[in-house]
Design a protein around this motif. Structure first.
Motif, PDB file in Angstrom:
ATOM      1  N   ASN A 224       0.799  -1.235   0.000  1.00  0.00           N
ATOM      2  CA  ASN A 224       0.000   0.000   0.000  1.00  0.00           C
ATOM      3  C   ASN A 224       0.827   1.279   0.000  1.00  0.00           C
ATOM      4  N   GLN A 225       2.142   1.173   0.022  1.00  0.00           N
ATOM      5  CA  GLN A 225       2.976   2.371   0.110  1.00  0.00           C
ATOM      6  C   GLN A 225       3.443   2.811  -1.281  1.00  0.00           C
ATOM      7  N   ASP A 226       3.882   4.051  -1.380  1.00  0.00           N
ATOM      8  CA  ASP A 226       4.429   4.554  -2.645  1.00  0.00           C
ATOM      9  C   ASP A 226       5.720   5.334  -2.403  1.00  0.00           C
ATOM     10  N   GLU A 227       6.408   4.997  -1.287  1.00  0.00           N
ATOM     11  CA  GLU A 227       7.624   5.722  -0.926  1.00  0.00           C
ATOM     12  C   GLU A 227       8.865   5.165  -1.604  1.00  0.00           C
ATOM     13  N   MET A 228       8.831   3.890  -1.949  1.00  0.00           N
ATOM     14  CA  MET A 228      10.060   3.241  -2.396  1.00  0.00           C
ATOM     15  C   MET A 228       9.742   2.064  -3.316  1.00  0.00           C
ATOM     16  N   VAL A 229      10.791   1.558  -3.966  1.00  0.00           N
ATOM     17  CA  VAL A 229      10.692   0.346  -4.776  1.00  0.00           C
ATOM     18  C   VAL A 229      11.635  -0.682  -4.181  1.00  0.00           C
ATOM     19  N   ASP A 230      11.100  -1.848  -3.862  1.00  0.00           N
ATOM     20  CA  ASP A 230      11.904  -2.963  -3.370  1.00  0.00           C
ATOM     21  C   ASP A 230      11.493  -4.191  -4.164  1.00  0.00           C
ATOM     22  N   LEU A 231      12.331  -4.573  -5.124  1.00  0.00           N
ATOM     23  CA  LEU A 231      11.991  -5.673  -6.014  1.00  0.00           C
ATOM     24  C   LEU A 231      11.894  -7.001  -5.258  1.00  0.00           C
ATOM     25  N   SER A 232      12.588  -7.106  -4.151  1.00  0.00           N
ATOM     26  CA  SER A 232      12.505  -8.328  -3.340  1.00  0.00           C
ATOM     27  C   SER A 232      11.119  -8.452  -2.712  1.00  0.00           C
ATOM     28  N   LEU A 233      10.629  -7.362  -2.130  1.00  0.00           N
ATOM     29  CA  LEU A 233       9.299  -7.395  -1.505  1.00  0.00           C
ATOM     30  C   LEU A 233       8.202  -7.535  -2.543  1.00  0.00           C
ATOM     31  N   GLN A 234       8.399  -6.905  -3.705  1.00  0.00           N
ATOM     32  CA  GLN A 234       7.419  -7.043  -4.781  1.00  0.00           C
ATOM     33  C   GLN A 234       7.299  -8.511  -5.186  1.00  0.00           C
ATOM     34  N   ALA A 235       8.452  -9.159  -5.370  1.00  0.00           N
ATOM     35  CA  ALA A 235       8.454 -10.569  -5.738  1.00  0.00           C
ATOM     36  C   ALA A 235       7.869 -11.427  -4.613  1.00  0.00           C
ATOM     37  N   PHE A 236       8.178 -11.080  -3.371  1.00  0.00           N
ATOM     38  CA  PHE A 236       7.652 -11.811  -2.221  1.00  0.00           C
ATOM     39  C   PHE A 236       6.121 -11.825  -2.276  1.00  0.00           C
ATOM     40  N   ASN A 237       5.534 -10.670  -2.549  1.00  0.00           N
ATOM     41  CA  ASN A 237       4.070 -10.589  -2.641  1.00  0.00           C
ATOM     42  C   ASN A 237       3.545 -11.343  -3.854  1.00  0.00           C
ATOM     43  N   ASP A 238       4.259 -11.274  -4.967  1.00  0.00           N
ATOM     44  CA  ASP A 238       3.828 -11.976  -6.175  1.00  0.00           C
ATOM     45  C   ASP A 238       3.828 -13.494  -5.970  1.00  0.00           C
ATOM     46  N   ASN A 239       4.684 -13.964  -5.062  1.00  0.00           N
ATOM     47  CA  ASN A 239       4.839 -15.406  -4.866  1.00  0.00           C
ATOM     48  C   ASN A 239       3.891 -15.985  -3.819  1.00  0.00           C
ATOM     49  N   LYS A 240       3.116 -15.133  -3.165  1.00  0.00           N
ATOM     50  CA  LYS A 240       2.279 -15.612  -2.057  1.00  0.00           C
ATOM     51  C   LYS A 240       1.207 -16.608  -2.494  1.00  0.00           C
ATOM     52  N   GLY A 241       0.769 -16.527  -3.738  1.00  0.00           N
ATOM     53  CA  GLY A 241      -0.278 -17.425  -4.204  1.00  0.00           C
ATOM     54  C   GLY A 241       0.207 -18.815  -4.557  1.00  0.00           C
ATOM     55  N   LEU A 242       1.515 -19.037  -4.543  1.00  0.00           N
ATOM     56  CA  LEU A 242       2.087 -20.338  -4.896  1.00  0.00           C
ATOM     57  C   LEU A 242       2.163 -21.234  -3.666  1.00  0.00           C
ATOM     58  N   PRO A 243       2.234 -22.558  -3.856  1.00  0.00           N
ATOM     59  CA  PRO A 243       2.505 -23.431  -2.705  1.00  0.00           C
ATOM     60  C   PRO A 243       3.791 -22.996  -2.017  1.00  0.00           C
ATOM     61  N   GLN A 244       3.757 -22.911  -0.691  1.00  0.00           N
ATOM     62  CA  GLN A 244       4.878 -22.385   0.089  1.00  0.00           C
ATOM     63  C   GLN A 244       5.659 -23.549   0.703  1.00  0.00           C
ATOM     64  N   PHE A 245       6.916 -23.690   0.281  1.00  0.00           N
ATOM     65  CA  PHE A 245       7.776 -24.775   0.744  1.00  0.00           C
ATOM     66  C   PHE A 245       8.794 -24.241   1.754  1.00  0.00           C
ATOM     67  N   PHE A 246       9.018 -25.013   2.817  1.00  0.00           N
ATOM     68  CA  PHE A 246      10.009 -24.623   3.822  1.00  0.00           C
ATOM     69  C   PHE A 246      10.970 -25.783   4.046  1.00  0.00           C
ATOM     70  N   ASP A 247      12.257 -25.534   3.814  1.00  0.00           N
ATOM     71  CA  ASP A 247      13.283 -26.548   4.053  1.00  0.00           C
ATOM     72  C   ASP A 247      13.724 -26.459   5.504  1.00  0.00           C
ATOM     73  N   ALA A 248      13.260 -27.403   6.313  1.00  0.00           N
ATOM     74  CA  ALA A 248      13.623 -27.456   7.737  1.00  0.00           C
ATOM     75  C   ALA A 248      14.385 -28.738   8.025  1.00  0.00           C
ATOM     76  N   GLY A 249      15.183 -29.159   7.070  1.00  0.00           N
ATOM     77  CA  GLY A 249      15.817 -30.466   7.126  1.00  0.00           C
ATOM     78  C   GLY A 249      17.026 -30.588   8.015  1.00  0.00           C
ATOM     79  N   VAL A 250      16.960 -30.089   9.243  1.00  0.00           N
ATOM     80  CA  VAL A 250      18.041 -30.293  10.215  1.00  0.00           C
ATOM     81  C   VAL A 250      17.624 -31.345  11.232  1.00  0.00           C
ATOM     82  N   ASP A 251      16.499 -31.130  11.879  1.00  0.00           N
ATOM     83  CA  ASP A 251      15.915 -32.154  12.737  1.00  0.00           C
ATOM     84  C   ASP A 251      14.448 -31.810  12.986  1.00  0.00           C
TER      85      ASP A 251
END
Length: 1009
Positions: A224-251
């Motif tokens: 909702n902001q218009d102060e800055m451009v952050d391509l990482s956050l833009q992509a983060f939001n674009d990816n929210k609709g995809l299945p979300q995978f988390f690699d927790a393969g330590v224990d």
């Protein structure tokens, strides 16, 4: 034979000519249809449907027909698969195939800012902008390895960073990239490992978790902001609709942490585990997460040398035995999972691992489901792949049996209708015993080994076998050998011939140059010698004993069942109440429903477990106000001066053996603090030492919240080495400015939110909400007395300084911990209601403690300061009763007051005293039964009870040690049996544990558990 060669050539022409439609053809274009019919096969349509003597028809890259009574289409290339099986090819969901590998080079000097140039995130570990499809390039060798293991498709994603961007779903064949990509953006990926980033932050696991949380909040604000451009956050939001995978393969605890993070953010992750989920099955089931499970079952340890065996801990021994049961237990618990080859040194080991899982009880149907249908469904591709139905992608393997058996051969793997051959389908299995007739003499010929690698031997007698050099190509065979025992043999006998229905025949050249006819007629199967067979069966029977039981927690001293609350009546003990009643002789205490129910004489309770306390002492459980046990991967997030966003609650380690050790010293509650690497450190966790319970079950959910501040040498990095001269502050003056700046920003942050929250609903609709900042939110909690400070401190001047800062911003310091110069300003502490938690007799271990004296605790107590004795050390935490006793020697503190310094006083400092710290009706049943006076060096904690459950019992300890020894002996014998049977073993290497203290700083946390 000619027909077969023609078909092979035709297949090659069809496959090699199937180029992309948009590409220029160099030569004559071949438009012939890629049409194949596979007949007489056992067709496994999916994990629950099998057809015998079935036909499968594919055209180009799709299945167009299947069944038992369908006609073979005209013009189709026919493959007779009599005796063979067709299965859907497997799907790999945890791969980085075809993507560039990232190299991490640790910076020598601190790196506070990101290296990535452009309009990207302020932290290099946030790589949401990475799209695997943009970087994907076919890797022929890696694809071949996966195909040979039975895989036909893979989800490839970057394994670099905390937020890793999107994955691409690809078919594992060798063609142009835009022909093999099945779905370009199929998933979004996360992990706890910051990967190749050399930026200081995060330097701990809790820092990684905090950074991911903050990224979620930043992404919401960014929309909702218009102060800055952050391509990482833009992509983060674009990816929210995809299945979300988390690699927790330590224990398994990392899996639970990933799910807890997802719950906080409103996300249900698909989580990659570590293959040890069976150890916390109930907790994992409650996550409702779909799992990706590795099957890299460990080899047995080489424990022939008894000293080497000492290097292997019980946990690793038991995991070796129980790991193959993991999939079966997940299935029995109703947990959805898919299997990955990730973690195997060679994907070809998959069949061997799955065979072990099936021998441990997993059904073949569920095994197939976990490698086909489930992975396809997790990425919403189940209508296209994972089964062999009309219209689905023609991905399948041809085998001679179950693909989950080590000896099963995968003849071919068809990917998108393209053939990849590994074993000749028409190769005949020649293994067996034959009678070789040559030049009028008969010899025993023995053929063993695999069909594609047969081994020939001429058997002269029981002790003499002659190796035969052989070559089998299609229907032709050649052999050569030398009969050393024959007097007339001066050279090799060379045979050439062909295969027949009953054996082999042909012509042979003798050593003298004459040619003769030869035949070899099959007489039976090759059998092991009776003695060898019996020995093998005996060894297998020896190793076929049932797997050992689970432990809670899954380490030495864990129990087969978790302790539970009981009704306990302790009779005739000396009771140290810490209340107005003082010390009561010959008194009974009834514990019921997790509470102290009654205190008195001659008590009775139906069904209660009675414990004779005659000659023994009962106290409240010891509370350690300053501890660093039970913390995973870093006690300090020292990358920045203010890290109030991090939280010890996110990294509680319920498996730490120091929990059990401290129970043996009467500790029932611990305050787990961030270290002292920065002026404003992380939030803390208060836990009860419920050995065997999960991290969430150990946390005291009703307790007030705390945070660690620090002063002195550590925070200004005076002893961190020459490289660490970059991070502010570097002086004690700078430390003060950090506090002033932080709380000034916090006040402004609070004001900004108050202004926004005061808007009407309509006004809010036209306004942008402030950016949510976890760091400042925490500081606002301090200003509003919703979170309380425990401050690492030594020098009087700095302690005064922080008091002045608190006055300036109108908040109160709750506790000065260490506070070795507390005796110099105890009057001011008393005036401001500040408590002191100190050491009994530590001094002169660094410059800023030169003025420390062992009378410190007594002097603060005498001035009216609520004074506690803490450990800050895993070993000292086992004898806090003795540390409290030292205050009697150094200062003449009364016995009851000395005991309160490790019971009631820390409870008061942590605001737990309404329920803990004394023996009073209605308080939590957290008590310790001592063998002697509780402040004596001879006193032993005989029973440590938390909420009415016995978590440590000295009477059971001796038997427990015997049980550990017996279990180790059983497992060692079993591993020795594995080695005796020729199984692979691994070297027995010792493991070390980092014992955290305030100043422990770990640079590469990602390599540590």
């Amino acid at each position: 034979m000619i027909k077969q060669i023609f078909i092979a050539c035709l297949c090659f022409v069809v496959f090699s000519s199937n180029a992309q439609e948009t590409f220029q053809v160099n030569g004559v274009k071949d438009d012939r249809t890629n049409l194949h019919a596979f007949t007489n096969a056992t067709l496994h349509v999916d994990y629950q449907t099998t057809m015998e003597n079935a036909i499968l028809v594919i055209k180009d890259n799709k299945v167009i027909a299947l069944g038992t009574d369908i006609a073979v289409p005209q013009g189709a290339i026919v493959h007779d698969l009599s005796g063979k099986h067709i299965y859907p090819s497997f799907i790999e969901l945890s791969s980085d195939i075809g993507l560039p590998k990232q190299k991490s080079e640790r910076a020598r000097a601190p790196q506070l800012d990101p290296k990535t140039s452009g309009a990207f995130n302020a932290n290099d570990a946030i790589k949401a902008y990475f799209n695997a499809v943009d970087e994907y390039s076919i890797s022929k060798s890696d694809a071949e390895k996966l195909r040979k293991a039975g895989f036909g498709a893979a989800l490839s994603h970057s394994k670099d960073g905390l937020v890793r961007g999107t994955g691409v779903f690809v078919a594992l064949r060798e063609d142009a990239e835009n022909k093999v990509i099945l779905k370009e953006r199929v998933s979004s990926h996360f992990s706890f490992d910051k990967g190749s980033s050399t930026q200081d932050n995060p330097s701990s696991l809790m820092g990684a978790i905090a950074l991911i949380k903050q990224t979620y909040f930043d992404a919401d604000w960014y929309t909702n902001q218009d102060e800055m451009v952050d391509l990482s956050l833009q992509a983060f939001n674009d990816n929210k609709g995809l299945p979300q995978f988390f690699d927790a393969g330590v224990d398994k605890l990392y899996l639970l942490r990933a799910d807890r993070l997802g719950d906080e953010m409103g996300i249900q992750y698909i989580i990659k585990g570590a293959g040890d989920e069976y150890q916390r099955l109930n907790e994992i089931k409650k996550t409702n997460a779909k799992l990706i499970v590795p099957v890299n079952f460990p080899d047995a340890y080489d424990v022939e040398d008894p000293l080497d065996a000492l290097n292997v801990n019980l946990e690793d021994m038991k995991h070796w035995e129980l790991a193959p049961y993991n999939l079966k237990r997940l299935a029995d618990a109703g947990i959805d999972f898919t299997v990955t080859s990730d973690g195997l040194k060679d994907a070809a080991k998959l069949a061997e691992m799955m065979e072990k899982a099936i021998e441990a009880g997993l059904s073949e149907e569920l095994a197939l489901k976990a490698l086909t249908y489930t992975p396809a469904k997790l990425i919403s591709m189940e209508k296209s792949i994972g089964s062999l139905k009309n219209g689905m992608i023609a991905n399948f393997i041809i085998t001679d049996g179950s693909p989950f058996r080590k000896k099963t051969k995968i003849y071919e793997n068809w990917v998108q209708g393209h053939q990849h051959s590994y074993v000749d389908l028409i190769k005949k299995d020649l293994s067996g015993n034959y009678q070789l007739t040559l030049a009028g003499k008969n010899y025993d010929l023995q053929v063993s080994g695999e069909p594609d690698k047969p081994e020939f031997k001429v058997v002269l007698n029981d002790s003499t076998k002659i190796d035969v050099k052989s070559n089998v190509a299609k229907e032709l065979i050649s052999m050569s050998f030398k009969l050393d025992t024959a007097k007339e043999a001066t050279g090799k006998i060379r045979l050439s011939g062909w295969l027949t229905e009953k054996g082999m025949s042909g012509n042979a050249e003798l050593p003298d140059g004459n040619w003769v006819k030869w035949t070899a007629s099959r007489t039976g199967d090759v059998e092991a010698k009776e003695g060898e067979k019996e020995k093998k069966e005996e060894n297998e029977e020896k190793n076929a004993d049932e797997a050992g039981s689970l432990l809670y927690p899954f380490v030495a001293h864990g129990k087969a069942t978790k302790p539970t609350s009981e009704t306990i009546l302790i009779k005739n003990a000396t009771v140290w109440t810490n209340e107005a009643d003082g010390v009561l002789e010959n008194t009974d205490v009834l514990l019921q429903n997790g509470k102290i129910s009654q205190i008195g004489k001659n008590l009775s309770a139906s069904g209660a477990k009675e414990i004779d306390g005659t000659g023994k002492h009962l106290t409240a459980g010891i509370i350690d106000e300053h501890s660093h046990i039970a913390i995973s991967r870093g006690v300090n997030e020292g990358s920045e001066a203010v890290t109030s966003e991090v939280n010890i609650e996110d990294v509680v380690d319920s498996e730490d053996v120091n929990i059990y050790r401290q129970l043996s010293g009467g500790v029932t509650t611990s305050h787990l603090l961030h270290g002292s690497a920065n002026p404003i450190g992380g939030r803390s966790a208060i836990i009860k030492l419920k050995w065997g319970y999960s991290p969430e079950e150990m946390k005291v959910s009703w307790a007030d919240k705390y945070i660690k501040f620090a002063l002195g040498e550590n925070v200004k990095q005076s002893n961190w080495g020459e490289q660490n001269t970059v991070r502010f502050p570097q002086t004690r003056m700078g430390v003060e400015q950090v506090f002033i700046d932080a709380f000034t920003r916090a006040r402004e942050y609070e004001k900004e939110w108050n202004t926004y929250n005061s808007l009407s609903k309509k006004e809010k609709a036209n306004a942008v909400a402030p950016r949510r900042n976890i760091e400042l939110e925490t500081l606002v909690e301090i200003l509003n007395e919703e979170r309380f400070i425990s401050c690492h401190s030594y020098v009087q001047s700095e302690i005064n300084m922080l008091m002045h800062v608190a006055e300036k911003f109108d908040f109160r310091i709750n506790t000065f911990t260490h506070i070795l110069e507390g005796y110099k300003l105890a009057d001011k502490m008393k005036e401001q209601g500040i408590g002191g938690s100190t050491f009994a007799d530590w001094w002169a271990y660094k410059f800023e403690v030169n003025d420390a004296i062992p009378y410190n605790a007594a002097l603060m107590h005498g001035e009216g300061v609520v004074t506690a004795i803490n450990s800050d050390d895993a070993e000292m935490g086992r004898r806090l009763n003795q540390e409290a006793g030292k205050t009697i020697k150094y200062g003449g503190v009364e016995e009851e007051e000395a005991l309160k310094m490790v019971t009631l006083n820390p409870a008061r400092l942590l605001h737990l005293d309404e329920r803990l710290g004394s023996i009073k009706k209605g308080k939590d049943a957290d008590v310790v039964l001592w063998s002697d006076h509780p402040l004596s060096i001879y006193a032993k904690a005989e029973k440590t009870i938390i909420e009415g459950a016995i978590f440590y019992d000295i009477e059971q300890e001796a038997q427990g040690m015997k049980d550990i020894q017996a279990e180790r002996a059983r497992l060692i014998a079993k591993m020795q049996g594995e080695k005796k049977n020729g199984k692979k073993t691994q070297e027995a290497k010792p493991k070390s544990q980092i014992i955290y203290h305030c100043e422990t700083e770990i640079e590469n946390y990602s390599s540590l558990k």
